[in-house]
Design a protein around this motif. Structure first.
Motif, PDB file in Angstrom:
ATOM      1  N   TYR A 197       0.850  -1.201   0.000  1.00  0.00           N
ATOM      2  CA  TYR A 197       0.000   0.000   0.000  1.00  0.00           C
ATOM      3  C   TYR A 197       0.882   1.246   0.000  1.00  0.00           C
ATOM      4  CZ  TYR A 197      -4.027   2.934   1.329  1.00  0.00           C
ATOM      5  OH  TYR A 197      -5.025   3.886   1.362  1.00  0.00           O
ATOM      6  N   ASP A 198       0.259   2.383  -0.123  1.00  0.00           N
ATOM      7  CA  ASP A 198       0.934   3.681  -0.135  1.00  0.00           C
ATOM      8  C   ASP A 198       1.777   3.863   1.131  1.00  0.00           C
ATOM      9  OD1 ASP A 198       1.678   6.362  -0.165  1.00  0.00           O
ATOM     10  OD2 ASP A 198      -0.279   7.077  -0.849  1.00  0.00           O
ATOM     11  N   ALA A 199       3.092   3.915   0.946  1.00  0.00           N
ATOM     12  CA  ALA A 199       4.012   3.984   2.092  1.00  0.00           C
ATOM     13  C   ALA A 199       3.893   5.289   2.863  1.00  0.00           C
ATOM     14  CB  ALA A 199       5.449   3.794   1.609  1.00  0.00           C
ATOM     15  N   THR A 200       3.257   6.305   2.278  1.00  0.00           N
ATOM     16  CA  THR A 200       3.091   7.581   3.000  1.00  0.00           C
ATOM     17  C   THR A 200       1.911   7.532   3.953  1.00  0.00           C
ATOM     18  OG1 THR A 200       1.632   8.609   1.346  1.00  0.00           O
ATOM     19  CG2 THR A 200       4.025   8.785   0.988  1.00  0.00           C
ATOM     20  N   LYS A 201       1.180   6.444   3.949  1.00  0.00           N
ATOM     21  CA  LYS A 201      -0.020   6.325   4.787  1.00  0.00           C
ATOM     22  C   LYS A 201       0.120   5.148   5.753  1.00  0.00           C
ATOM     23  CE  LYS A 201      -3.031   8.498   1.361  1.00  0.00           C
ATOM     24  NZ  LYS A 201      -3.221   9.731   2.164  1.00  0.00           N
ATOM     25  N   GLY A 202       1.314   5.046   6.355  1.00  0.00           N
ATOM     26  CA  GLY A 202       1.602   3.912   7.219  1.00  0.00           C
ATOM     27  C   GLY A 202       0.663   3.778   8.400  1.00  0.00           C
ATOM     28  N   ASP A 203       0.451   4.860   9.139  1.00  0.00           N
ATOM     29  CA  ASP A 203      -0.414   4.767  10.320  1.00  0.00           C
ATOM     30  C   ASP A 203      -1.866   4.522   9.934  1.00  0.00           C
ATOM     31  OD1 ASP A 203       1.218   4.790  12.529  1.00  0.00           O
ATOM     32  OD2 ASP A 203       1.277   6.974  12.706  1.00  0.00           O
ATOM     33  N   LEU A 204      -2.299   5.053   8.788  1.00  0.00           N
ATOM     34  CA  LEU A 204      -3.659   4.790   8.321  1.00  0.00           C
ATOM     35  C   LEU A 204      -3.830   3.308   7.997  1.00  0.00           C
ATOM     36  CD1 LEU A 204      -6.309   6.266   7.651  1.00  0.00           C
ATOM     37  CD2 LEU A 204      -5.497   6.485   5.295  1.00  0.00           C
ATOM     38  N   ALA A 205      -2.821   2.711   7.357  1.00  0.00           N
ATOM     39  CA  ALA A 205      -2.870   1.281   7.036  1.00  0.00           C
ATOM     40  C   ALA A 205      -2.801   0.432   8.304  1.00  0.00           C
ATOM     41  CB  ALA A 205      -1.723   0.918   6.094  1.00  0.00           C
ATOM     42  N   ARG A 206      -1.968   0.825   9.243  1.00  0.00           N
ATOM     43  CA  ARG A 206      -1.860   0.075  10.499  1.00  0.00           C
ATOM     44  C   ARG A 206      -3.178   0.138  11.281  1.00  0.00           C
ATOM     45  NH1 ARG A 206       3.707  -0.253  12.906  1.00  0.00           N
ATOM     46  NH2 ARG A 206       5.134  -0.334  11.129  1.00  0.00           N
ATOM     47  N   THR A 207      -3.812   1.300  11.260  1.00  0.00           N
ATOM     48  CA  THR A 207      -5.118   1.427  11.908  1.00  0.00           C
ATOM     49  C   THR A 207      -6.129   0.509  11.231  1.00  0.00           C
ATOM     50  OG1 THR A 207      -4.682   3.718  12.547  1.00  0.00           O
ATOM     51  CG2 THR A 207      -6.980   3.024  12.473  1.00  0.00           C
ATOM     52  N   PHE A 208      -6.063   0.437   9.905  1.00  0.00           N
ATOM     53  CA  PHE A 208      -6.972  -0.424   9.142  1.00  0.00           C
ATOM     54  C   PHE A 208      -6.839  -1.888   9.568  1.00  0.00           C
ATOM     55  CE2 PHE A 208      -6.802  -3.380   5.458  1.00  0.00           C
ATOM     56  CZ  PHE A 208      -8.170  -3.488   5.205  1.00  0.00           C
ATOM     57  N   VAL A 209      -5.617  -2.420   9.628  1.00  0.00           N
ATOM     58  CA  VAL A 209      -5.464  -3.841   9.952  1.00  0.00           C
ATOM     59  C   VAL A 209      -5.905  -4.120  11.383  1.00  0.00           C
ATOM     60  CG1 VAL A 209      -3.660  -4.193   8.231  1.00  0.00           C
ATOM     61  CG2 VAL A 209      -3.009  -3.628  10.567  1.00  0.00           C
TER      62      VAL A 209
END
Length: 463
Positions: free
Chosen positions: A370-382
């Motif tokens: 996924y978009d590496a600039t949105k790390g915390d958003l992706a971590r929140t998603f999982v």
């Protein structure tokens, strides 16, 4: 050799190919370089008597073999006898499977009976009886469950004058014993299916032995997947992950303006109009297809882990909803915008629709590349998906190793199981240190992509 199914023919061919890699002929230099007297071969014959039967060649190699001095021969009077005490399975079967309602000795016996007929031409009888005869194959449980070396899927195999006995801790362990016997029968074709007498103690070195099959980027008929899983089961793999959605690699929107026209795959075909449009017209599978498939693989000792890969690899969905993508030209067209409330709801709705199709206690949400600039958003998603799936479906979440490429301050929940595939995307040693369970599909050793420029498409036998 008798005419057998495509999957068994492939397995037979693999036995020949792998044997070259597994048993290279050592040179004199090799013997000089290695102190062979100190090597502990797991398949060595215990007795030093040269008259005893040598260790049979099977894949994986037997952990221990005590050779006898004669042969046992299958015949038209052979019966496949199931111990009535264990015919319908035991509680340990469910405890050591990631599928609900795993198969029983009776289920496995039906599979084995059909395979014996394919290989030998003999249509043997299956009976439930506490007594067996010298021509029979007896399936039973009751092996010591506290014996850690048997690893819950280990088994004891005895081939002797009184017949053949397979005893295991679990029903699936007994089935692996039938895989050993089936391989021995195949290779005894030119010996009128006579098998060496002896006793084996065999067990897996790993609880989970998984293959992952990408059936999204290219259409794969369900009949082909059945052949594939039959072959992997033949070699005692016990888990299959099916990757139900994906698309070829995309460039960012500014470099690929026609991204919406590219081929994508979503292989689950729902009757629900909300989701039916996403299913491919070329090949997709209905709920009944998945029911039939799971019933098929359970009788071959295999657990299924379904994967719907979000928020990347999602062209099958974003081509219908371009407004669901990250709204910038430097983003890829298959990246869902996790900041969009409609997307957030969709990621939950799609599992609400499809989680109930599967018996698995585990499922994979993907979550890679996924978009590496949105790390915390992706971590929140999982983490949110973990909580949602646990609360609503009582299932364990798996994800592809992604934490290295998704930097952030939010910790990924330790209860999420990580499938490591590439050191660029995750550090499995660090994950284990932090308390995560990790499945190893490390590239290039275990992650193969046919005709790919990025990954190997063969197993390096030197490793």
């Amino acid at each position: 050799m008798r005419r057998v199914s495509v999957s068994l023919l492939a397995a037979i061919a693999a036995m020949g190919a792998v044997s070259v890699m597994a048993n290279p002929v050592p040179s004199k230099t090799d013997y000089n370089a290695v102190d062979v007297s100190s090597q502990n071969s797991p398949s060595a014959t215990s007795s030093g008597d040269c008259k005893v039967q040598p260790t049979p060649f099977v894949i994986p190699s037997l952990q221990k073999w005590d050779g006898g001095k004669g042969e046992w021969k299958i015949s038209k009077s052979t019966r496949l006898v199931i111990d009535p005490k264990y015919a319908k399975g035991i509680s340990l079967d469910s405890e050591h499977s990631v599928m609900v309602n795993p198969s029983t000795l009776q289920d496995y016996a039906a599979t084995f009976k059909a395979e014996i007929k394919e290989v030998t031409g003999l249509d043997i009888t299956v009976v439930v009886d506490s007594k067996s005869k010298k021509d029979d194959i007896f399936l039973t449980l009751g092996a010591d469950a506290k014996d850690s070396t048997l690893n819950q899927e280990g088994y004891l195999l005895d081939i002797g004058k009184k017949g053949v006995t397979i005893q295991a801790v679990t029903s699936r362990g007994a089935f692996w014993g039938t895989r050993t016997l089936l391989q021995m029968l195949i290779l005894a074709d030119d010996n009128d299916f006579a098998l060496p007498q002896g006793s084996a103690r065999d067990y897996p070195n790993y609880n989970e032995r998984m293959t992952m099959h990408d059936i999204a980027r290219k259409p794969v008929p369900l009949s082909d997947i059945k052949e594939y899983v039959t072959m992997t089961s033949f070699f005692k793999y016990n888990t299959q992950q099916l990757h139900f959605n994906d698309n070829p690699g995309l460039q960012t929107k500014n470099l690929m303006t026609d991204w919406k026209t590219k081929y994508s795959g979503f292989r689950l075909k729902s009757d629900n109009e909300k989701f039916a449009k996403y299913a491919n017209a070329d090949v997709s599978y209905t709920k009944q297809d998945m029911r039939d498939y799971q019933d098929f693989i359970k009788t071959r000792g295999v657990d299924l882990i379904p994967e719907i890969d979000l928020p990347a690899h999602s062209l099958a969905f974003t081509k219908f909803h371009p407004d669901w993508t990250i709204q910038k030209d430097t983003a890829r067209g298959d990246w869902l915008d996790l900041g969009n409330p409609e997307v957030q709801q969709f990621t939950k709705d799609i599992w609400t629709e499809f989680a109930g199709w599967f018996d698995a206690k585990h499922l994979s949400i993907g979550a890679d590349e996924y978009d590496a600039t949105k790390g915390d958003l992706a971590r929140t998603f999982v983490n949110e998906m973990h909580d949602f799936i646990a609360a609503n479906f009582n299932k364990t979440v798996r994800m592809w190793g992604s934490d290295t490429q998704l930097p952030g301050t939010i910790n990924i929940d330790n209860d999420i199981q990580t499938v490591h595939w590439d050191w660029t995307y995750s550090d499995p040693i660090d994950l284990i240190r932090r308390g995560h369970k990790v499945t190893n599909l490390n590239a290039p050793d275990c992650y193969l992509v046919p005709r790919s420029q990025s990954y190997e498409d063969f197993i390096d036998e030197q490793k």
